[in-house]
Motif scaffolding. Structure first.
Motif, PDB file in Angstrom:
ATOM      1  N   GLU A   1       2.039  -4.703  -9.568  1.00 50.94           N
ATOM      2  CA  GLU A   1       0.795  -3.991  -9.299  1.00 50.94           C
ATOM      3  C   GLU A   1       0.960  -2.523  -9.660  1.00 50.94           C
ATOM      4  O   GLU A   1       2.065  -1.971  -9.618  1.00 50.94           O
ATOM      5  CB  GLU A   1       0.425  -4.120  -7.816  1.00 50.94           C
ATOM      6  CG  GLU A   1       0.201  -5.548  -7.348  1.00 50.94           C
ATOM      7  CD  GLU A   1      -1.015  -6.175  -8.000  1.00 50.94           C
ATOM      8  OE1 GLU A   1      -1.970  -5.424  -8.298  1.00 50.94           O
ATOM      9  OE2 GLU A   1      -1.015  -7.403  -8.215  1.00 50.94           O
ATOM     10  N   ASP A   2      -0.113  -1.864 -10.038  1.00 50.26           N
ATOM     11  CA  ASP A   2      -0.049  -0.461 -10.421  1.00 50.26           C
ATOM     12  C   ASP A   2       0.527   0.371  -9.280  1.00 50.26           C
ATOM     13  O   ASP A   2       0.024   0.348  -8.156  1.00 50.26           O
ATOM     14  CB  ASP A   2      -1.443   0.060 -10.782  1.00 50.26           C
ATOM     15  CG  ASP A   2      -1.384   1.400 -11.501  1.00 50.26           C
ATOM     16  OD1 ASP A   2      -0.474   1.574 -12.344  1.00 50.26           O
ATOM     17  OD2 ASP A   2      -2.244   2.267 -11.228  1.00 50.26           O
TER      18      ASP A   2
ATOM     19  N   GLU B   1       0.661   0.122 -14.549  1.00 48.75           N
ATOM     20  CA  GLU B   1      -0.248  -0.902 -15.063  1.00 48.75           C
ATOM     21  C   GLU B   1      -0.844  -0.518 -16.407  1.00 48.75           C
ATOM     22  O   GLU B   1      -1.022  -1.362 -17.290  1.00 48.75           O
ATOM     23  CB  GLU B   1      -1.361  -1.145 -14.043  1.00 48.75           C
ATOM     24  CG  GLU B   1      -2.236  -2.354 -14.363  1.00 48.75           C
ATOM     25  CD  GLU B   1      -3.236  -2.632 -13.254  1.00 48.75           C
ATOM     26  OE1 GLU B   1      -3.320  -3.791 -12.827  1.00 48.75           O
ATOM     27  OE2 GLU B   1      -3.917  -1.677 -12.808  1.00 48.75           O
TER      28      GLU B   1
END
Length: 708
Positions: free
Chosen positions: A416-417, A434
């Motif tokens: 996940e970012d 991301e």
């Protein structure tokens, strides 16, 4: 009967008995060929046959050995020697002249045989550790295949050039086996120089069908193992082949090559490359004086079982090979050898690499295991038990990066970012970006803030509990309070609690923030105007920071101007015919608009003093006027009134820039004398002061709004 004409024979003890009545001649002769090939024939005893009345003793006892000697002599006869011929006694005594009879022996064919010297041959070759140097000696010993020892018969040659080539002439051997020994200095592949210590190498060879023999490390290391195998009943060829295979295997080489005595470190092909690799590995950085002992120990180690059991030595050599390989130092060794200009240097590097690969337990590296990551499994090697890992890339094992070894077999291809993840090997922290679609190594500020600076967060400001303040850039978090940086936009430096106004310069449409302090309205950022066409005073009198114009730096900190540019000396002369500026003294008008935007002017000392007084006086004004961040060593101020003075430093007369991060200088419209003008400055201390400086310096400009 056998008649031997004009033949010189080396005999030790010969007794003959002749029975004339039965025309029976029995000769018994025992021979020893001597100690060296160059003098054997000269020291031989001449046997003359004047008549048939010679006596022969003990012939019956030596008949068997004589018959055997006859078989040997008939198999190798020097060119020009006559073979046995049938003649009768009368012909022998009546038809031969004295000269012939003095060099002949008459025997009944089946009852007397005499040893004859073998055919003279010339043996040549090349002796190589690196190539043996001029002065090295080469000896050839006759080798007894029954006792597995060398005889006293030997022949000597000498290396007279630095290429290792030798020739041994006038060689005569009873059998086909010979032991070669070279002793002397050699050319060192590691240093490229002549060795300071000598080394001795051997080669055991069947020279029955060859005239060239090369002496090298492989022939040397297989020598004693070959003898051991022969003592167990193996024939020479099988024993030699097995010994060669075992020695090569000790160096992690499984291929089968030409005979060792045919290999040459300056020849093409894998066999020659393997030989050169062995030479490089065994020498490594060992003291040359220690090489003989090391080779003796190695030979002794493998003699009984064909296995090199010294794991400590192999690990030490593997560590050396790995270090040289990964540091790209094998190219230096190649260069040293090529400089000798003795021939093709084969691809020895691949065998050097393979040695450390195998000793580290890495195995081969090819397309089948590309990107595989491994640690050394050999506990005797230097990197064993450490975090060092190796990755197979493009056919070679190289040291893996932290990220390569931390993510190998992790299954963490994506995240996940801004997500954090801990590496499997180093336990380093990584963050997922991301937008970039990849994991990046998290820095210490990422961890402290527990906030990953990634592409989507550029421009974000965050702080820690110790007063640290950080700005997220494309290169990660940047401290705003510890050091000046042009990467932080000026707006981020300003006090977020101040309500700033704005003003747009109609000349170039540049918009500035403004702030009211007391009854004065100031620009809250430095002037960044550079149109020298409209304002000729600016020509060659304004600059952006750094050595080479970088407009982005001017966007952050404004421009540096000389005093003549700041007051717009050209405009003053056009409007008031006042000749003022560099090297000139003049009386300026009450309001000097200078290069400020319309409706604004360059402040005088009096107006600067009004500001300083408004914020508490010169001793403490600096704290109030300075930005909170950007000053080295956290020497920023409170910026309570929003003036937002930044430490842009100045430009010296010689073109150098200085004091960025430490001081901020602002021109005044007040002249001191012909060479100096006044300026207000703030620094890493608490105060704000007015002083005079050279008109040629480049300082910042803050404009003051005209009274309404």
């Amino acid at each position: 009967m056998a008649l031997f004409k004009n033949k010189r024979m080396s005999l030790r003890g010969c007794v003959a008995t002749v029975a004339i009545s039965s025309l029976f001649l029995l000769a018994s002769c025992g021979g020893d060929s001597g100690s060296n090939g160059s003098s054997d024939n000269e020291s031989s005893e001449e046997i003359e046959n004047d008549d048939s009345s010679s006596s022969c003793e003990d012939c019956e006892d030596d008949a068997t050995s004589s018959s055997s000697a006859k078989t040997k002599s008939s198999s190798s006869v020097k060119k020009g020697s006559s073979s046995d011929s049938e003649v009768n006694d009368e012909e022998s005594s009546s038809s031969k002249d004295p000269e012939e009879s003095s060099s002949s022996e008459v025997c009944e064919q089946d009852s007397c045989s005499i040893d004859q010297p073998d055919e003279f041959i010339v043996i040549s070759g090349v002796a190589q550790k690196g190539p043996f140097a001029s002065g090295a000696s080469v000896k050839l010993y006759e080798f007894d295949s029954t006792t597995y020892t060398r005889t006293d018969k030997n022949f000597t040659g000498m290396i007279v050039t630095n290429d290792g080539q030798f020739t041994i002439s006038d060689v005569t051997l009873a059998g086909g086996y010979a032991l070669f020994e070279v002793d002397g200095h050699f050319r060192n592949e590691i240093t490229g120089l002549r060795s300071k210590a000598a080394v001795t190498l051997n080669a055991l060879v069947d020279i029955s069908h060859r005239k060239t023999v090369n002496i090298n490390l492989l022939t040397h290391l297989e020598y004693e193992r070959t003898l051991y195998l022969m003592s167990l009943g193996k024939d020479f060829v099988s024993a030699k082949e097995q010994a060669e295979t075992e020695v090569l295997k000790a160096f992690e080489i499984k291929s089968k090559f030409a005979s060792p005595e045919d290999l040459d470190i300056f020849g093409k092909g894998n066999g020659n490359a393997a030989l050169l690799a062995m030479s490089v590995l065994l020498l490594r950085e060992l003291k040359e004086s220690e090489l003989n002992d090391f080779l003796d120990n190695l030979s002794t180690d493998i003699v009984s079982d064909g296995v090199w059991g010294d794991e400590y030595a192999k690990a030490e050599i593997a560590d050396w090979a790995r270090t040289k390989d990964l540091a790209r130092k094998l190219a230096e060794i190649r260069s040293n050898i090529e400089k000798w200009d003795l021939g093709t240097v084969p691809e020895f590097e691949k065998f050097v690499r393979n040695f450390w690969y195998m000793n580290y337990g890495l195995g081969e590296c090819d397309s089948k295991n590309n990107a595989e990551v491994k640690a050394s499994s050999n506990e005797l090697t230097e990197p064993y038990g450490t975090q060092i890992r190796y990755i197979c890339k493009d056919g070679a094992w190289i040291e893996a990066t932290d990220m390569e070894k931390d993510f190998y077999l992790s299954g963490k291809d994506m995240g996940e970012d801004g997500e954090f993840w801990t590496g499997l090997v180093t336990e380093k922290k990584y963050k997922y970006d991301e937008k970039l679609g990849e994991w990046l190594e998290a820095d210490s500020i990422d961890v402290i803030l527990d906030n990953a600076c990634v592409e989507t967060r550029i421009g974000l400001v965050d702080g820690d509990e110790n007063g640290g303040k950080y700005y997220c850039t494309a290169n990660g978090w940047l401290s705003m309070v510890d050091k000046w940086s042009y990467e932080v936009p000026k707006e981020v430096r300003m006090n977020p609690e101040i309500e700033y106004g704005t003003m747009t310069d109609s000349r170039d449409e540049h918009t500035y923030k403004t702030v009211k302090i007391g009854n004065q309205v100031w620009m809250a950022e430095n002037l960044n105007y550079a149109d020298s066409s409209t304002t000729p005073s600016l020509l060659k009198n304004n600059w952006c920071y750094t050595y080479g114009e970088k407009s982005e730096n001017c966007t952050v900190a404004g421009r540096y101007y000389t005093w003549a540019a700041a007051i717009d000396s050209v405009k003053l002369y056009e409007d008031y015919t006042i000749k003022c500026g560099d090297g000139e003294t003049c009386t300026l008008p009450d309001t000097v608009y200078g290069i400020c935007p319309p409706g604004w002017h360059l402040p005088t000392d009096a107006e600067w003093n009004t500001l300083i007084t408004e914020v508490g006086g010169e001793k403490t004004a600096g704290i109030i006027l300075k930005t909170q961040t950007g000053w080295d060593e956290r020497k920023g101020g409170t910026d309570e009134v929003g003036f937002s003075a930044i430490p842009a430093g100045f430009r010296e007369i010689n073109g150098y820039f200085g004091n960025e991060g430490l001081l901020g200088y602002f021109w005044s419209a007040t002249e001191v004398d012909r060479d100096n003008a006044s300026n207000m400055y703030v620094g890493y201390y608490n105060g704000a002061y007015l002083r005079g400086s050279s008109k040629y310096f480049g300082y910042s400009v803050r404009c003051l709004q005209n009274e309404q």
